[in-house]
Write a protein that holds these residues in place. Sequence first.
Motif, PDB file in Angstrom:
ATOM      1  N   LEU A 106       0.828  -1.201   0.000  1.00 12.63           N
ATOM      2  CA  LEU A 106       0.000   0.000   0.000  1.00 12.63           C
ATOM      3  C   LEU A 106       0.861   1.250   0.000  1.00 12.63           C
ATOM      4  O   LEU A 106       1.853   1.341   0.714  1.00 12.63           O
ATOM      5  CB  LEU A 106      -0.901   0.014   1.237  1.00 12.63           C
ATOM      6  N   GLY A 166      -3.712   4.488  -1.270  1.00 11.80           N
ATOM      7  CA  GLY A 166      -4.131   3.942  -2.535  1.00 11.80           C
ATOM      8  C   GLY A 166      -4.790   2.588  -2.340  1.00 11.80           C
ATOM      9  O   GLY A 166      -4.870   2.079  -1.221  1.00 11.80           O
ATOM     10  N   TYR A 226      -9.175   5.241  11.384  1.00 10.79           N
ATOM     11  CA  TYR A 226      -9.165   4.780  10.005  1.00 10.79           C
ATOM     12  C   TYR A 226     -10.047   3.534   9.925  1.00 10.79           C
ATOM     13  O   TYR A 226     -10.327   2.894  10.930  1.00 10.79           O
ATOM     14  CB  TYR A 226      -7.752   4.375   9.559  1.00 10.79           C
ATOM     15  N   GLN A 234     -10.646  -0.069   7.190  1.00  9.17           N
ATOM     16  CA  GLN A 234     -10.179  -0.801   6.028  1.00  9.17           C
ATOM     17  C   GLN A 234     -11.244  -1.817   5.642  1.00  9.17           C
ATOM     18  O   GLN A 234     -11.490  -2.780   6.377  1.00  9.17           O
ATOM     19  CB  GLN A 234      -8.848  -1.492   6.291  1.00  9.17           C
ATOM     20  N   SER A 237      -9.739  -6.022   1.528  1.00  9.25           N
ATOM     21  CA  SER A 237      -8.901  -5.978   0.321  1.00  9.25           C
ATOM     22  C   SER A 237      -8.736  -4.581  -0.272  1.00  9.25           C
ATOM     23  O   SER A 237      -8.307  -4.448  -1.407  1.00  9.25           O
ATOM     24  CB  SER A 237      -9.450  -6.916  -0.763  1.00  9.25           C
ATOM     25  N   GLN A 238      -9.083  -3.554   0.489  1.00 14.89           N
ATOM     26  CA  GLN A 238      -8.850  -2.186   0.035  1.00 14.89           C
ATOM     27  C   GLN A 238      -7.830  -1.506   0.939  1.00 14.89           C
ATOM     28  O   GLN A 238      -7.488  -2.022   2.007  1.00 14.89           O
ATOM     29  CB  GLN A 238     -10.153  -1.388   0.045  1.00 14.89           C
ATOM     30  N   GLY A 239      -7.344  -0.342   0.532  1.00 14.80           N
ATOM     31  CA  GLY A 239      -6.451   0.424   1.379  1.00 14.80           C
ATOM     32  C   GLY A 239      -7.211   1.060   2.526  1.00 14.80           C
ATOM     33  O   GLY A 239      -8.408   1.306   2.429  1.00 14.80           O
ATOM     34  N   PRO A 240      -6.537   1.326   3.663  1.00 15.69           N
ATOM     35  CA  PRO A 240      -7.195   2.024   4.767  1.00 15.69           C
ATOM     36  C   PRO A 240      -7.723   3.385   4.334  1.00 15.69           C
ATOM     37  O   PRO A 240      -7.168   4.034   3.455  1.00 15.69           O
ATOM     38  CB  PRO A 240      -6.068   2.169   5.798  1.00 15.69           C
ATOM     39  N   TYR A 266      -8.961   7.136   5.833  1.00 17.36           N
ATOM     40  CA  TYR A 266      -8.997   8.074   6.952  1.00 17.36           C
ATOM     41  C   TYR A 266     -10.452   8.440   7.239  1.00 17.36           C
ATOM     42  O   TYR A 266     -11.253   8.684   6.335  1.00 17.36           O
ATOM     43  CB  TYR A 266      -8.196   9.326   6.603  1.00 17.36           C
ATOM     44  N   TYR A 326      -9.566   1.095  12.839  1.00 14.14           N
ATOM     45  CA  TYR A 326      -8.320   1.270  13.580  1.00 14.14           C
ATOM     46  C   TYR A 326      -8.321   2.599  14.328  1.00 14.14           C
ATOM     47  O   TYR A 326      -8.638   3.640  13.753  1.00 14.14           O
ATOM     48  CB  TYR A 326      -7.120   1.271  12.622  1.00 14.14           C
ATOM     49  N   ILE A 342       2.065   0.634  13.022  1.00 14.69           N
ATOM     50  CA  ILE A 342       1.301   1.789  13.460  1.00 14.69           C
ATOM     51  C   ILE A 342      -0.169   1.421  13.610  1.00 14.69           C
ATOM     52  O   ILE A 342      -0.849   1.850  14.537  1.00 14.69           O
ATOM     53  CB  ILE A 342       1.475   2.944  12.461  1.00 14.69           C
ATOM     54  N   PHE A 343      -0.635   0.612  12.687  1.00 15.81           N
ATOM     55  CA  PHE A 343      -2.015   0.149  12.730  1.00 15.81           C
ATOM     56  C   PHE A 343      -2.051  -1.191  13.459  1.00 15.81           C
ATOM     57  O   PHE A 343      -1.502  -2.160  12.978  1.00 15.81           O
ATOM     58  CB  PHE A 343      -2.560  -0.026  11.312  1.00 15.81           C
TER      59      PHE A 343
END
Lengths: 113, 113
Positions: free
Chosen positions: A90, A105, B36, B38, B41-44, B46, B87, B102-103
């Motif tokens: 990512l 992304g 955040y 998610q 299967s996608q990006g996190p 905000y 998250y 971080i997550f």
Amino acid sequence: ETGVTQTPRHLVMGMTNKKSLKCEQHLGHNAMYWYKQSAKKPLELMFVYSLEERVENNSVPSRFSPECPNSSHLFLHLHTLQPEDSALYLCASSQVADRGTQYFGPGTRLLVL
Amino acid sequence: DAKTTQPPSMDCAEGRAANLPCNHSTISGNEYVYWYRQIHSQGPQYIIHGLKNNETNEMASLIITEDRKSSTLILPHATLRDTAVYYCIVRVPLKTSYDKVIFGPGTSLSVIP
């Protein structure tokens, strides 16, 4: 659509191949990040570029090589990867003044055979 | 960065409010609370952040306790598309975090029809 694009979305490569992942952000940000997300593991930070200068590499193996030619583009060059490197990669961007608010992304799903 | 604790999973009925808790008892005075999510299967993505006042945007509300040791993310009318891992992160906006992770594991929210 977050304003951060990644290509390719899916990649299958052999251990002897060389490939590159590309990230582009259209948000006017000046910091960019590469993360790795393996199955059933937390998101791990790999690289940070702030104002186009790499500020940490987090002890990532040298078979991963980042490149940030300008504030809008980020690459991750891959060579001689191992099967355990298979993961979702990512890209994210933010303003340097607010590194906590990152826009991600969709990721590149990488499979190393 | 201070560490956070979240329940591993929660269910919420569609159309009802989803209240996601987060404990951050070691938060320092200059650390913000970020949320955040998610989707599989996608990006996190905000969602929202705050320092000590309650915050609201088009996606959610953030309630931070007066002692700042815990917070709650509120999705006022949960839909099936809100099913995701959420998250909670605490960090200083100007600081580049050197933490590899971080997550954390987050809370897996399932919105049920």
